[in-house]
Scaffold this active site. Structure first.
Site, PDB file in Angstrom:
ATOM      1  N   ILE A 107       0.859  -1.191   0.000  1.00 20.83           N
ATOM      2  CA  ILE A 107       0.000   0.000   0.000  1.00 20.83           C
ATOM      3  C   ILE A 107       0.898   1.245   0.000  1.00 20.83           C
ATOM      4  O   ILE A 107       1.031   1.957   0.994  1.00 20.83           O
ATOM      5  CB  ILE A 107      -1.031  -0.023   1.139  1.00 20.83           C
ATOM      6  CG1 ILE A 107      -0.400  -0.321   2.503  1.00 20.83           C
ATOM      7  CG2 ILE A 107      -2.108  -1.067   0.833  1.00 20.83           C
ATOM      8  CD1 ILE A 107      -1.392  -0.140   3.649  1.00 20.83           C
ATOM      9  N   HIS A 108       1.457   1.493  -1.172  1.00 20.68           N
ATOM     10  CA  HIS A 108       2.413   2.572  -1.358  1.00 20.68           C
ATOM     11  C   HIS A 108       1.830   3.939  -0.983  1.00 20.68           C
ATOM     12  O   HIS A 108       2.427   4.705  -0.224  1.00 20.68           O
ATOM     13  CB  HIS A 108       2.850   2.633  -2.832  1.00 20.68           C
ATOM     14  CG  HIS A 108       3.200   1.327  -3.451  1.00 20.68           C
ATOM     15  ND1 HIS A 108       4.454   0.779  -3.354  1.00 20.68           N
ATOM     16  CD2 HIS A 108       2.465   0.462  -4.200  1.00 20.68           C
ATOM     17  CE1 HIS A 108       4.480  -0.366  -4.017  1.00 20.68           C
ATOM     18  NE2 HIS A 108       3.282  -0.587  -4.535  1.00 20.68           N
TER      19      HIS A 108
END
Length: 355
Positions: free
Chosen positions: A275-276
């Site tokens: 989940i950049h």
């Protein structure tokens, strides 16, 4: 009293962009001035639809959503349906947004809002840097008008996720990234009051792994039942069940993230999701979550195999002044705990409003 941090968030929504938007809506210190849309994970008009729908899911129909440039500065448009699904939100579905797109172009919105509140607004870019490059070409003083620029993009000391050395956001519009890195570096060198951009690349964002166990914790925080609709290990040949969670935010996230987790199980060897974008958003609100190093970074534009690479001078052989504060470490445990607490709380609040 919590200090409010005015944010403009530039997105290519995108599964993890949508989670970042929900985190921003759930963060008491975040004052969301506006959200802008750029092509990347999907094309920009779909991004604008997804973004408005996610904000409505969060109860934030008051936030302006502006459309920007729909194609990269120079290169052909690329999108990634294999990663985010044909509409960019995996298996999830959302009602069509009720609010129209802003009449302002994203680049004009950047300029007008930062002129109106000089030195106050933090700009967070979670997609290709196309809109920001256009704004810089129109207003070269932009680096002196914002409080801080936070970028999710690049691969500074790790393999790429698009080509062997390139990260998706930079790959999509390397010419725009070159404009931004150069302009901000020159402004910071000329005026020490201009902070260098904070850049979070794959080196740290791929440490933020969201697993089915995190999804269960998030659902429980929201008071949603059942809370186990993600099915770890489900094979692609099996049917594609939709979440039956009682909470609409949890139902959306379970369906969106399941698609993302299946992608990572095929290509990255684990059933979960990087989940950049939420990590970059969290670092914009609390820079203590990351440790940085000031470095000179350039963008390769003419490589046969490496176009879009963020070439980073770790040994200082160029002798150039640093132009980015590159994140080299992150407290991902604290980040994930905060994400679950805040987004779960938002989901609980939205369920209470609906009941």
């Amino acid at each position: 009293m919590t200090e409010r941090i005015p944010l403009i968030i530039d997105v290519d929504t995108g599964i993890d962009d949508s989670l970042a938007l929900l985190l921003a809506c759930a963060s008491p210190e975040a004052e969301i001035v506006a959200v802008s849309c750029v092509s990347g994970n999907v094309e920009a008009l779909q991004v604008a639809e997804n973004t408005r729908a996610v904000l409505e899911l969060a109860g934030r129909t008051d936030i302006e959503v502006a459309l920007g440039r729909t194609v990269p500065l120079v290169r052909p448009l690329e999108v990634t349906p294999e990663t985010h699904g044909p509409r960019g939100i995996g298996y999830a579905t959302l009602p069509p947004p009720s609010r129209p797109i802003s009449e302002r172009h994203a680049a004009d919105m950047f300029i007008e809002e930062t002129r109106r509140r000089p030195g106050e607004i933090t700009l967070v870019t979670l997609g290709p840097l196309t809109n920001l490059a256009v704004a810089l070409l129109r207003e070269p003083e932009l680096p002196r008008l914002v409080r801080r620029l936070v970028i999710m993009g690049g691969s500074y000391r790790s393999p790429g996720n698009t080509a062997p050395t390139t990260e998706w956001n930079i790959h999509c519009d390397p010419d725009a990234a070159k404009v931004v890195f150069t302009a901000w570096g020159a402004a910071a060198e000329a005026d020490p009051r201009v902070p260098r951009p904070l850049a979070l690349g794959l080196d740290v964002t791929e440490r933020a792994k969201f697993t089915p166990e995190h999804m269960v914790r998030l659902a429980r925080r929201a008071g949603s039942v059942p809370d186990d609709s993600l099915a770890p290990g489900r094979t692609p040949a099996e049917p594609e069940p939709h979440s039956v969670a009682s909470n609409p935010v949890i139902r959306y996230l379970a369906d969106a993230l399941r698609f993302y987790m299946e992608f990572h199980s095929r290509y990255d060897g684990f059933y979960g999701a990087f989940i950049h974008d939420p990590l970059a958003l969290a670092a914009a609100l609390d820079p203590r979550l990351v440790r940085t190093e000031a470095l000179a970074v350039d963008v390769e534009l003419g490589g046969t195999l490496t176009t879009g690479e963020t070439v980073t001078d770790w040994r200082r052989v160029w002798g150039r002044p640093p132009n980015l504060d590159v994140a080299v470490d992150a407290d991902t445990t604290a980040f994930l705990d905060r994400l679950i607490e805040r987004v779960g709380g938002l989901a609980a609040d939205r369920a209470n409003v609906a009941s």
